[in-house]
Scaffold this motif. Structure first.
Motif, PDB file in Angstrom:
ATOM      1  N   UNK A  96     -40.331  26.324 -15.704  1.00 26.07           N
ATOM      2  CA  UNK A  96     -41.203  25.404 -16.428  1.00 26.07           C
ATOM      3  C   UNK A  96     -40.999  23.958 -15.958  1.00 26.07           C
ATOM      4  N   UNK A  97     -42.001  23.114 -16.189  1.00 24.33           N
ATOM      5  CA  UNK A  97     -41.822  21.688 -15.926  1.00 24.33           C
ATOM      6  C   UNK A  97     -40.846  21.116 -16.944  1.00 24.33           C
ATOM      7  N   UNK A  98     -40.035  20.158 -16.508  1.00 21.85           N
ATOM      8  CA  UNK A  98     -39.039  19.511 -17.367  1.00 21.85           C
ATOM      9  C   UNK A  98     -38.188  20.536 -18.112  1.00 21.85           C
ATOM     10  N   UNK A  99     -37.724  21.521 -17.362  1.00 27.08           N
ATOM     11  CA  UNK A  99     -36.899  22.572 -17.957  1.00 27.08           C
ATOM     12  C   UNK A  99     -35.554  22.040 -18.451  1.00 27.08           C
ATOM     13  N   UNK A 100     -35.055  20.980 -17.810  1.00 25.01           N
ATOM     14  CA  UNK A 100     -33.700  20.526 -18.093  1.00 25.01           C
ATOM     15  C   UNK A 100     -33.652  19.036 -18.402  1.00 25.01           C
ATOM     16  N   UNK A 101     -32.557  18.649 -19.036  1.00 29.44           N
ATOM     17  CA  UNK A 101     -32.323  17.251 -19.366  1.00 29.44           C
ATOM     18  C   UNK A 101     -31.132  16.741 -18.558  1.00 29.44           C
TER      19      UNK A 101
END
Length: 247
Positions: free
Chosen positions: A214-219
């Motif tokens: 997914x897009x922006x899966x992580x921080x």
């Protein structure tokens, strides 16, 4: 007031009806996201309460994740230390090494799988000696694909990290101008990528990377966790690549 109500029963019915309508309006507004105040009494909106509940739930999940990361890192550090100081033979070293990597990769997958749709895939890249990076260990990837995969150091996200020692972190790798290059033989499409260097002192000896569907899966938290795992792995990888193991 009571005399008026007794003398005019219709007035009492009107008051009751008005109160019921007013209560219905207040409840309807609160349910639909409004904060309502009546005679100094605040009725908190249902949507705001749900936001607070979600915030508390996220804090609880983050706390559990941090606790899991700390426990995993402590265990890994202990095992890496043991395999470096007690390699009785090549066979014993290989057995311990395999167990450590299995545990490390499973921990990284568990930490990065915050959302089920992330489907994190993990790779440890090392220098192939011909201007490319090869897969040293991997999890959740096709075994055949990993055996054949080569990434150019001069023109890939992992290569950038290997060459510069700087982490690569993107929530949308297909954005124009991004350092990420789609591999022509890639078997799947993903949108998020973190690459962190595995260092021995100032020298980069490998790259630990994880993808997310997914897009922006992580921080940035996940990037920091991955960096910590890379640091704990570093002594073992250095021993494998540059030190002689007992026969």
């Amino acid at each position: 007031m009571m005399q008026i109500i007794i003398a005019n029963p219709w007035f009492a019915y009107s008051l009751v009806g008005f109160g019921a309508i007013l209560a219905a309006i207040i409840l309807w507004r609160a349910k639909n996201g409004d904060a309502v105040s009546l005679f100094g009494l605040n009725v908190q909106s249902n949507s705001q309460l749900k936001v607070l509940e979600k915030d508390l739930e996220k804090l609880n999940e983050d706390s559990k994740q941090k606790s899991y990361v700390i426990t995993s890192l402590n265990k890994l550090a202990s095992e890496v230390s043991r395999v470096m100081t007690e390699p009785e033979s090549r066979a014993a070293f290989e057995d311990q090494r395999r167990r450590i990597y299995n545990y490390l990769l499973s921990c990284v997958v568990a930490v990065m799988a915050g959302k089920k749709a992330n489907n994190p895939k993990v790779c440890i890249f090392v220098d192939a000696g011909d201007g490319t990076l090869k897969v040293h260990e991997a999890a959740a990837h096709s075994p055949d694909g990993m055996r054949k995969l080569r990434l150019p150091i001069s023109d890939s996200a992992a290569g950038y990290t290997f060459h510069t020692g700087e982490a690569f972190f993107s929530g949308e790798i297909h954005t124009p101008g991004n350092r990420f290059k789609v591999h022509p033989k890639a078997e799947s499409t993903y949108h998020s990528l973190i690459c962190v260097p595995i260092k021995s002192g100032d020298r980069v000896i490998g790259v630990l990377s994880v993808t997310g569907d997914e897009t922006r899966s992580y921080t940035s938290d996940e990037k920091n966790y991955l960096t910590a795992f890379a640091s704990v792995l570093s002594p073992l990888l250095y021993m494998e690549l540059y030190r002689k193991i007992p026969v």
